[in-house]
Write an enzyme that holds these catalytic residues in place. Structure first.
Site, PDB file in Angstrom:
ATOM      1  N   ASP A  39     -43.170  16.440  30.098  1.00  0.00           N
ATOM      2  CA  ASP A  39     -42.684  15.156  29.606  1.00  0.00           C
ATOM      3  C   ASP A  39     -42.300  15.259  28.128  1.00  0.00           C
ATOM      4  O   ASP A  39     -42.988  15.928  27.345  1.00  0.00           O
ATOM      5  CB  ASP A  39     -43.801  14.112  29.771  1.00  0.00           C
ATOM      6  CG  ASP A  39     -43.393  12.730  29.282  1.00  0.00           C
ATOM      7  OD1 ASP A  39     -42.535  12.124  29.936  1.00  0.00           O
ATOM      8  OD2 ASP A  39     -43.929  12.276  28.246  1.00  0.00           O
ATOM      9  N   GLU A  98     -38.375  17.898  30.352  1.00  0.00           N
ATOM     10  CA  GLU A  98     -37.577  16.686  30.230  1.00  0.00           C
ATOM     11  C   GLU A  98     -36.897  16.672  28.865  1.00  0.00           C
ATOM     12  O   GLU A  98     -37.503  16.352  27.853  1.00  0.00           O
ATOM     13  CB  GLU A  98     -38.446  15.430  30.367  1.00  0.00           C
ATOM     14  CG  GLU A  98     -37.595  14.173  30.468  1.00  0.00           C
ATOM     15  CD  GLU A  98     -38.080  13.011  29.618  1.00  0.00           C
ATOM     16  OE1 GLU A  98     -37.496  11.931  29.732  1.00  0.00           O
ATOM     17  OE2 GLU A  98     -39.014  13.183  28.804  1.00  0.00           O
TER      18      GLU A  98
HETATM   19  C1  AAO Z   1     -44.301   1.846  25.705  1.00  0.00           C
HETATM   20  C2  AAO Z   1     -43.538   0.630  25.182  1.00  0.00           C
HETATM   21  C3  AAO Z   1     -43.122   0.845  23.741  1.00  0.00           C
HETATM   22  C4  AAO Z   1     -44.329   1.135  22.893  1.00  0.00           C
HETATM   23  C5  AAO Z   1     -45.045   2.357  23.450  1.00  0.00           C
HETATM   24  C6  AAO Z   1     -46.326   2.711  22.699  1.00  0.00           C
HETATM   25  O1  AAO Z   1     -42.403   0.415  26.000  1.00  0.00           O
HETATM   26  O2  AAO Z   1     -42.475  -0.334  23.263  1.00  0.00           O
HETATM   27  O3  AAO Z   1     -43.949   1.389  21.559  1.00  0.00           O
HETATM   28  O4  AAO Z   1     -45.388   2.099  24.826  1.00  0.00           O
HETATM   29  O5  AAO Z   1     -47.168   1.618  22.683  1.00  0.00           O
HETATM   30  C7  AAO Z   1     -42.533   5.540  29.015  1.00  0.00           C
HETATM   31  C8  AAO Z   1     -41.702   4.276  28.811  1.00  0.00           C
HETATM   32  C9  AAO Z   1     -41.854   3.732  27.413  1.00  0.00           C
HETATM   33  C10 AAO Z   1     -43.321   3.527  27.074  1.00  0.00           C
HETATM   34  C11 AAO Z   1     -43.966   4.908  27.172  1.00  0.00           C
HETATM   35  C12 AAO Z   1     -45.465   4.892  26.829  1.00  0.00           C
HETATM   36  O6  AAO Z   1     -40.344   4.582  29.078  1.00  0.00           O
HETATM   37  O7  AAO Z   1     -41.200   2.446  27.371  1.00  0.00           O
HETATM   38  O8  AAO Z   1     -43.456   2.998  25.762  1.00  0.00           O
HETATM   39  O9  AAO Z   1     -43.861   5.365  28.546  1.00  0.00           O
HETATM   40  O10 AAO Z   1     -46.127   3.989  27.631  1.00  0.00           O
HETATM   41  C13 AAO Z   1     -36.652   9.022  25.113  1.00  0.00           C
HETATM   42  C14 AAO Z   1     -37.361  10.359  25.246  1.00  0.00           C
HETATM   43  C15 AAO Z   1     -37.811  10.671  26.638  1.00  0.00           C
HETATM   44  C16 AAO Z   1     -38.522   9.500  27.300  1.00  0.00           C
HETATM   45  C17 AAO Z   1     -37.592   8.302  27.223  1.00  0.00           C
HETATM   46  C18 AAO Z   1     -38.214   7.051  27.845  1.00  0.00           C
HETATM   47  O11 AAO Z   1     -36.520  11.403  24.756  1.00  0.00           O
HETATM   48  O12 AAO Z   1     -38.696  11.770  26.567  1.00  0.00           O
HETATM   49  O13 AAO Z   1     -37.307   8.015  25.835  1.00  0.00           O
HETATM   50  N1  AAO Z   1     -38.937   9.790  28.680  1.00  0.00           N
HETATM   51  C19 AAO Z   1     -40.328  10.237  28.973  1.00  0.00           C
HETATM   52  C20 AAO Z   1     -40.869   9.622  30.238  1.00  0.00           C
HETATM   53  C21 AAO Z   1     -41.090   8.142  30.027  1.00  0.00           C
HETATM   54  C22 AAO Z   1     -42.153   7.913  28.966  1.00  0.00           C
HETATM   55  C23 AAO Z   1     -42.156   8.943  27.919  1.00  0.00           C
HETATM   56  C24 AAO Z   1     -41.278  10.013  27.891  1.00  0.00           C
HETATM   57  C25 AAO Z   1     -43.264   8.908  26.936  1.00  0.00           C
HETATM   58  O14 AAO Z   1     -40.040   9.910  31.299  1.00  0.00           O
HETATM   59  O15 AAO Z   1     -41.440   7.477  31.218  1.00  0.00           O
HETATM   60  O16 AAO Z   1     -41.947   6.629  28.332  1.00  0.00           O
HETATM   61  O17 AAO Z   1     -44.313   9.676  27.514  1.00  0.00           O
HETATM   62  C26 AAO Z   1     -31.672   8.335  23.638  1.00  0.00           C
HETATM   63  C27 AAO Z   1     -32.261   9.711  23.515  1.00  0.00           C
HETATM   64  C28 AAO Z   1     -33.323   9.986  24.540  1.00  0.00           C
HETATM   65  C29 AAO Z   1     -34.328   8.841  24.571  1.00  0.00           C
HETATM   66  C30 AAO Z   1     -33.560   7.553  24.866  1.00  0.00           C
HETATM   67  C31 AAO Z   1     -34.465   6.337  25.022  1.00  0.00           C
HETATM   68  O18 AAO Z   1     -30.835   8.279  24.807  1.00  0.00           O
HETATM   69  O19 AAO Z   1     -31.251  10.677  23.660  1.00  0.00           O
HETATM   70  O20 AAO Z   1     -33.981  11.182  24.224  1.00  0.00           O
HETATM   71  O21 AAO Z   1     -35.306   9.106  25.591  1.00  0.00           O
HETATM   72  O22 AAO Z   1     -32.645   7.344  23.810  1.00  0.00           O
HETATM   73  O23 AAO Z   1     -35.031   6.029  23.808  1.00  0.00           O
HETATM   74  C32 AAO Z   1     -26.988   6.767  25.335  1.00  0.00           C
HETATM   75  C33 AAO Z   1     -27.174   8.152  24.726  1.00  0.00           C
HETATM   76  C34 AAO Z   1     -28.544   8.692  25.088  1.00  0.00           C
HETATM   77  C35 AAO Z   1     -29.549   7.724  24.577  1.00  0.00           C
HETATM   78  C36 AAO Z   1     -29.312   6.450  25.327  1.00  0.00           C
HETATM   79  C37 AAO Z   1     -30.331   5.374  25.055  1.00  0.00           C
HETATM   80  O24 AAO Z   1     -26.899   6.863  26.742  1.00  0.00           O
HETATM   81  O25 AAO Z   1     -26.180   9.015  25.210  1.00  0.00           O
HETATM   82  O26 AAO Z   1     -28.758   9.973  24.554  1.00  0.00           O
HETATM   83  O27 AAO Z   1     -28.034   5.931  24.993  1.00  0.00           O
HETATM   84  O28 AAO Z   1     -30.278   4.997  23.710  1.00  0.00           O
END
Ligand code: AAO
Length: 512
Positions: free
Chosen positions: A212, A248
């Site tokens: 992850d 990931e």
């Molecule tokens: C939760 C709450 C937060 C709080 C946090 C701590 O929602 O508000 O601050 O707790 O209290 C999951 C949920 C999160 C959650 C987290 C912990 O999705 O909402 O936060 O559990 O409970 C990035 C990462 C990627 C991650 C993804 C969700 O790079 O690793 O965000 N995925 C994994 C898991 C996921 C998990 C975590 C990681 C954490 O699969 O389930 O989170 O363990 C850009 C970046 C990406 C980035 C995205 C989203 O993407 O490139 O790397 O992913 O933004 O932030 C266009 C662009 C594209 C961009 C996209 C979105 O499409 O081309 O690149 O726009 O902006």
């Protein structure tokens, strides 16, 4: 000598890139949020008999329990310790699942959340799935143990301490991803605690890991951890087998961190795959299926043997992660089945099928305000079991896409054509396309708005075949459409644009 040399080369080339699935089993399924007890049953009663190679499970380690909102699915991405107890089950149930799945040749891939611990605002106490005490403010996790020294705060240069700009690689790796306490992975101590956890899972019998948030770790730090991992448990795997690693790394282009930076460690998730395939099947931006002729590296994807591919995942099916609006999910079932069918027929990448639960999706200003809702659960917060209906579909709001006839039969198709080349491509310049896999299988799509009637070279042996999309071979009969391949390998295909599923797939094991 020659044989050993060959084994050495194969071992070297395949190591952590090899899914370790049994020969002829070519896909895994993500049983998102399933209980261990249900996964054990599913391995025995369904996945093994239908040729699935393995299961990606939700993170097995202890996590934060969140009350507001109540038990969101994402609480499992907030570790509190590496004890094996979660809403999916305790350690006894976990061991039972791994043993029973392994015994029927369906292997288990654990989601390893090792970049961080829980969020910085998680407070202090023992609101965690095993009841372990922690203090997020002072960064104290005695059940590991980690203390403030084991986190990255000093290295992060942003004002908030969070990742603020994805264009700045050091902050993406040294700062907090959405405020999650970022572990200092350059420390030998931290590396060894993570490796100890992963080795514990390896000893129990897991076959590999989804890493992850790999993007948020330096590739060299990930490597240092992986270098400490044991070979797989020889009760089920051959001596010297390495855990399968898929990282990931969200790389849609346009950021300094790329998937290729992680090839040294294992495969990477190819997020462009589902984003682009969704765009094509939806016919957005002028895309058409005819353009899929050079699908794969030709579309700027990572090399096939470095890719883990999927149409949707647990994040982007609900607007988290990346991929955007184009992502197809079970909510768009007709197009989704075509996309998954295309993925499973096409040789590119190692394929993962998504298996979801239904949630009360509710859009406000284009945003699903229920994107947090956790798995179907009882009033005490425990996850509901996966019940099986008389028609083999799932109850209790489990969607079980992997049990949909079209998807399950395409998992079998991929196994049957394994190792065969991409062949006999045909298209009408629009959204009617077809291709084969050597002389073992052939698939035809009509995603145009008009009737399709074509004669195509399939290269299959002459005979009558049962379409595994509209039905399947049962005994000597066929419950779906039949396709007649003549002695020159040609067959006539007619697909109405209003068919329930406007595609047809045949393979040598579905010959009547
Ligand atoms: C939760 C709450 C937060 C709080 C946090 C701590 O929602 O508000 O601050 O707790 O209290 C999951 C949920 C999160 C959650 C987290 C912990 O999705 O909402 O936060 O559990 O409970 C990035 C990462 C990627 C991650 C993804 C969700 O790079 O690793 O965000 N995925 C994994 C898991 C996921 C998990 C975590 C990681 C954490 O699969 O389930 O989170 O363990 C850009 C970046 C990406 C980035 C995205 C989203 O993407 O490139 O790397 O992913 O933004 O932030 C266009 C662009 C594209 C961009 C996209 C979105 O499409 O081309 O690149 O726009 O902006």
């Amino acid at each position: 000598m020659g044989v050993y040399f060959l084994l050495f080369i194969v071992g070297l080339c395949w190591a952590q890139y090899n899914p370790n699935t049994q020969p002829g089993r070519t896909s895994i399924v993500h049983l998102f949020e399933w209980r261990w007890a249900d996964i054990a049953l599913e391995c025995e009663r369904y996945l093994a008999p239908h040729g699935f190679g393995g299961v990606q499970i939700s993170p097995p380690n202890e996590n934060l329990v969140i009350a507001d909102p109540s038990h969101p699915w994402w609480e499992r991405y907030q570790p509190v310790s590496y004890k094996l107890c979660t809403r999916s089950g305790n350690e006894t149930e976990f061991r039972d699942m791994v043993t029973r799945c392994n015994n029927v040749g369906v292997y288990v891939y654990a989601d390893a959340v090792v970049n961080h611990m829980c969020g910085g605002n998680a407070g202090a106490g023992n609101h965690s799935t095993c009841g372990s005490y922690f203090n997020a403010e002072s960064e104290d996790f005695p059940a590991v143990p980690y203390s403030a020294w084991d986190f990255n705060d000093a290295k992060c240069k942003t004002r908030s301490g969070d990742i603020e700009d994805y264009q700045d690689a050091p902050q993406v790796r040294n700062c907090r991803l959405v405020n999650l306490l970022d572990l200092a992975l350059e420390k030998n101590y931290v590396r060894s605690k993570i490796a100890e956890y992963m080795n514990y899972l390896i000893d129990i019998g897991v076959a590999g890991f989804r890493i992850d948030a790999a993007k948020h770790m330096w590739p060299g730090d990930v490597k240092a951890i992986l270098d400490e991992l044991k070979d797989l448990n020889t009760t089920w795997f051959s001596a010297g087998a390495k855990p399968f690693i898929y990282q990931e790394v969200i790389d849609l282009g346009g950021e300094p961190i790329t998937g290729s930076q992680y090839f040294g460690n294992g495969r990477v998730t190819e997020f462009k795959y589902g984003a682009k395939l969704g765009t094509v099947i939806r016919k957005w931006n002028g895309e058409k299926m005819a353009y899929l002729k050079n699908w794969g590296e030709g579309w700027g994807f990572v090399p096939s043997d470095r890719a883990l591919v999927f149409v949707d995942n647990h994040d982007n099916q609900r607007g988290h992660g990346a991929g955007g609006e184009s992502i197809l999910t079970f909510w768009d079932a007709r197009l989704y089945k075509m996309a998954v069918g295309f993925m499973l027929a096409h040789p590119y990448g190692f394929t993962r099928v998504m298996s979801s639960y239904r949630w009360p999706r509710y859009f406000q200003n284009g945003v699903d305000i229920n994107d947090w809702v956790g798995p179907p659960s009882n009033s005490d917060g425990s996850t509901k079991s996966v019940t099986i209906n008389a028609d083999t579909t799932c109850g209790n709001d489990w969607v079980c896409e992997h049990r949909w006839r079209q998807i399950r039969n395409m998992v079998v198709f991929r196994n049957v054509v394994d190792g065969q080349p991409f062949s006999n491509w045909w298209d009408n310049g629009s959204n009617q396309v077809a291709f084969g896999r050597g002389n073992r299988g052939f698939i035809v799509f009509n995603n145009d708005d008009w009737y399709m009637n074509v004669d195509l070279q399939t290269e299959l042996p002459a005979g009558t075949y049962c379409d595994v999309i509209s039905g399947q071979k049962e005994g000597s009969g066929c419950t779906g459409k039949q396709v007649y391949v003549s002695s020159d390998g040609k067959a006539n295909f007619q697909i109405s644009n209003s068919d329930e599923d406007p595609f047809v797939a045949i393979h040598v094991d579905a010959k009547l």
